[in-house]
Enzyme design. Structure first.
Site, PDB file in Angstrom:
ATOM      1  N   THR A   1       0.818  -1.212   0.000  1.00 11.54           N
ATOM      2  CA  THR A   1       0.000   0.000   0.000  1.00 11.54           C
ATOM      3  C   THR A   1       0.849   1.258   0.000  1.00 11.54           C
ATOM      4  O   THR A   1       0.462   2.284  -0.555  1.00 11.54           O
ATOM      5  CB  THR A   1      -0.918  -0.001   1.237  1.00 11.54           C
ATOM      6  OG1 THR A   1      -1.742  -1.148   1.163  1.00 11.54           O
ATOM      7  CG2 THR A   1      -1.812   1.218   1.289  1.00 11.54           C
TER       8      THR A   1
ATOM      9  N   TYR B   1      -7.543   0.826  -3.864  1.00 14.92           N
ATOM     10  CA  TYR B   1      -6.316   1.229  -4.544  1.00 14.92           C
ATOM     11  C   TYR B   1      -5.663  -0.003  -5.145  1.00 14.92           C
ATOM     12  O   TYR B   1      -6.032  -1.135  -4.849  1.00 14.92           O
ATOM     13  CB  TYR B   1      -5.339   1.868  -3.548  1.00 14.92           C
ATOM     14  CG  TYR B   1      -4.887   0.879  -2.513  1.00 14.92           C
ATOM     15  CD1 TYR B   1      -5.691   0.606  -1.409  1.00 14.92           C
ATOM     16  CD2 TYR B   1      -3.709   0.172  -2.666  1.00 14.92           C
ATOM     17  CE1 TYR B   1      -5.318  -0.351  -0.493  1.00 14.92           C
ATOM     18  CE2 TYR B   1      -3.329  -0.794  -1.742  1.00 14.92           C
ATOM     19  CZ  TYR B   1      -4.142  -1.040  -0.665  1.00 14.92           C
ATOM     20  OH  TYR B   1      -3.782  -1.989   0.230  1.00 14.92           O
TER      21      TYR B   1
ATOM     22  N   THR C   1       1.601  -4.518   4.288  1.00 15.53           N
ATOM     23  CA  THR C   1       1.468  -4.841   5.712  1.00 15.53           C
ATOM     24  C   THR C   1       0.941  -6.262   5.961  1.00 15.53           C
ATOM     25  O   THR C   1       1.149  -6.817   7.033  1.00 15.53           O
ATOM     26  CB  THR C   1       0.521  -3.836   6.401  1.00 15.53           C
ATOM     27  OG1 THR C   1      -0.731  -3.836   5.720  1.00 15.53           O
ATOM     28  CG2 THR C   1       1.116  -2.448   6.403  1.00 15.53           C
ATOM     29  N   ASP C   2       0.263  -6.834   4.952  1.00  8.34           N
ATOM     30  CA  ASP C   2      -0.419  -8.118   5.194  1.00  8.34           C
ATOM     31  C   ASP C   2       0.532  -9.227   5.649  1.00  8.34           C
ATOM     32  O   ASP C   2       0.203 -10.017   6.534  1.00  8.34           O
ATOM     33  CB  ASP C   2      -1.158  -8.580   3.930  1.00  8.34           C
ATOM     34  CG  ASP C   2      -2.383  -7.718   3.633  1.00  8.34           C
ATOM     35  OD1 ASP C   2      -2.729  -6.865   4.468  1.00  8.34           O
ATOM     36  OD2 ASP C   2      -2.982  -7.903   2.560  1.00  8.34           O
TER      37      ASP C   2
ATOM     38  N   LYS D   1       0.440  -8.213  12.575  1.00 10.09           N
ATOM     39  CA  LYS D   1      -0.572  -7.259  12.107  1.00 10.09           C
ATOM     40  C   LYS D   1      -1.830  -7.484  12.944  1.00 10.09           C
ATOM     41  O   LYS D   1      -2.369  -8.592  12.990  1.00 10.09           O
ATOM     42  CB  LYS D   1      -0.860  -7.440  10.617  1.00 10.09           C
ATOM     43  CG  LYS D   1      -1.772  -6.346  10.087  1.00 10.09           C
ATOM     44  CD  LYS D   1      -1.909  -6.366   8.575  1.00 10.09           C
ATOM     45  CE  LYS D   1      -2.783  -5.205   8.128  1.00 10.09           C
ATOM     46  NZ  LYS D   1      -3.011  -5.152   6.685  1.00 10.09           N
TER      47      LYS D   1
ATOM     48  N   GLU E   1      -1.443 -30.528  27.701  1.00 11.26           N
ATOM     49  CA  GLU E   1      -2.648 -31.352  27.525  1.00 11.26           C
ATOM     50  C   GLU E   1      -2.379 -32.489  26.542  1.00 11.26           C
ATOM     51  O   GLU E   1      -3.059 -33.500  26.539  1.00 11.26           O
ATOM     52  CB  GLU E   1      -3.802 -30.480  27.016  1.00 11.26           C
ATOM     53  CG  GLU E   1      -4.454 -29.670  28.119  1.00 11.26           C
ATOM     54  CD  GLU E   1      -5.655 -28.903  27.614  1.00 11.26           C
ATOM     55  OE1 GLU E   1      -6.655 -29.523  27.218  1.00 11.26           O
ATOM     56  OE2 GLU E   1      -5.587 -27.655  27.597  1.00 11.26           O
TER      57      GLU E   1
HETATM   58  N1  ASP Z   1      -2.718  -5.723   0.859  1.00  7.86           N
HETATM   59  C1  ASP Z   1      -1.723  -4.729   1.132  1.00  7.86           C
HETATM   60  C2  ASP Z   1      -0.365  -5.412   1.172  1.00  7.86           C
HETATM   61  O1  ASP Z   1      -0.111  -6.142   2.081  1.00  7.86           O
HETATM   62  C3  ASP Z   1      -2.026  -4.049   2.406  1.00  7.86           C
HETATM   63  C4  ASP Z   1      -1.010  -3.030   2.866  1.00  7.86           C
HETATM   64  O2  ASP Z   1       0.079  -2.900   2.379  1.00  7.86           O
HETATM   65  O3  ASP Z   1      -1.340  -2.339   3.854  1.00  7.86           O
HETATM   66  O4  ASP Z   1       0.397  -5.200   0.278  1.00  7.86           O
END
Ligand code: ASP
Length: 357
Positions: free
Chosen positions: A41, A54, A120-121, A193, A314
């Site tokens: 992103t 986007y 971020t994923d 995340k 367990e």
């Molecule tokens: N889907 C995007 C990615 O991981 C989300 C992001 O970058 O925040 O590239």
């Protein structure tokens, strides 16, 4: 006799020369940072400022650096585009490419620190993978953004600037790979995340952040004990082949078909994202026995976001033939198992890795 005007001109030229030599010397002294861009992103472009939709990985790294001109005062920056993907499309091949390039940059002394821009994923997975295969003490810092570059209050430029301040800070050396995001600094092993859309997307549920970046200043509060042994478990080369390790999620009344499917596929390892303390139901128990019998390494992890999976609690792992993830999330346990399996199939040795890294 030279005229006053000529003398003045000489003096001015001399002064300007001195200033430019001083400026060059100063910029030479600034730490050298290479930004390795992978997409996400932070490099995303949307249809309008007010819409969240986007396309990831559209903006080239030079344009991203251009959004933070102030950074020239703190570092000599160069950028390299390693990939242009949304991180949901991150691959083991790109991880390999990143690891090999990072190790080359440090071996050839091309930079003092590296910043990686990343979606971020799966950022936590890339961070942990690199943490396990980059032996250098020099800083490697990942960052990204939750809003695309075209959005109102895009968080990319600030996150990138902060990540560079973290990378050039002398106290960052020897801390392993870090994630710098929304003013928090997180250890690669611990970070996760935590939010699908919020700008404070990351957290470390077991330990909290190791520090913070704010107003160009970097403060650390914690150091990961797992960084004390800087010897990394695996050395990556272009020929490294990664075994296949998959994750199976456990839930109430889950049938074990997915485990049997993976046995059929002859995978090398299975991580079970178990419930609670890495538990699973009777159907899974029987299927896990079949997987172990087939020579597959089965690691018990948990779908719970914090806490550890305890050996012989367990479930008696010795009897069942399983190992545990300690407090690694299933997605990170998969990475450590994959790397460990490049060296050994011995369960004891693999289990040791989970208590060490
Ligand atoms: N889907 C995007 C990615 O991981 C989300 C992001 O970058 O925040 O590239």
């Amino acid at each position: 006799m030279k005229s006053i005007e000529t003398k003045f001109r000489y003096a001015l030229t001399g002064f300007l020369l001195f200033l430019s030599v001083f400026a060059i010397a100063q910029s030479k002294e600034l730490p050298r940072v290479i930004i390795l861009a992978t997409g996400g992103t932070i490099a995303g472009a949307g249809v309008s400022a007010e819409r969240a939709g986007y396309t990831a990985g559209k903006i080239p790294i030079e344009d991203l650096i251009g959004t933070i001109p102030a950074v020239k005062k703190i570092a000599n920056i160069t950028g390299e585009q390693v990939a242009s993907v949304g991180s949901q499309d991150m691959t083991i091949e790109i991880w390999k490419k990143l690891a090999i390039r990072i190790n080359e940059i440090f071996a050839k002394n091309e930079a003092d620190a590296i910043v990686i821009t990343h979606g971020t994923d799966t950022q936590e997975e890339t961070a942990y993978f690199l943490d396990l295969v980059v032996p250098s003490e020099r800083p490697v810092v990942l960052t990204g953004s939750m809003r695309p570059s075209t959005a109102i209050s895009a968080d990319g430029p600030k996150n990138l600037y902060d990540a560079i301040t973290v990378a050039v800070n002398p106290n960052t050396k020897g801390r392993g790979v870090l994630v710098s995001f929304n003013e928090g600094i997180y250890d690669a092993r611990e970070v996760m995340k935590m939010s699908t859309t919020k700008t404070n997307a990351f957290g470390s549920p077991n330990t909290g952040p190791v520090g913070q970046a704010y107003d160009g200043r970097v403060e650390y509060y914690l150091r990961s004990e797992r960084e004390i042994n800087p010897k990394k478990p695996v050395v990556i080369t272009a020929d490294t082949k990664f075994p296949r390790v998959d994750i199976v999620y456990m839930y109430a009344d889950a049938p074990a078909d997915q485990i049997d499917m993976l046995i059929g596929k002859k995978v090398d390892g299975i991580v079970i994202a178990g419930v609670g303390n890495g538990n699973f139901n009777k159907a899974y128990m029987e299927a896990v026995k079949r997987a172990v019998k087939a020579g597959i390494i089965v690691c018990r992890a948990s779908r719970a976001p914090s806490g550890r999976v305890v050996l012989h609690d367990e479930i008696n792992d010795d009897e069942l033939g399983t190992i545990v993830s300690d407090d690694l999330t299933p997605q990170k346990a998969r990475i450590l198992l994959m790397l460990g399996l490049t060296k050994t199939k011995d369960k004891k040795q693999l289990q040791e890795l989970f208590f060490k890294y």
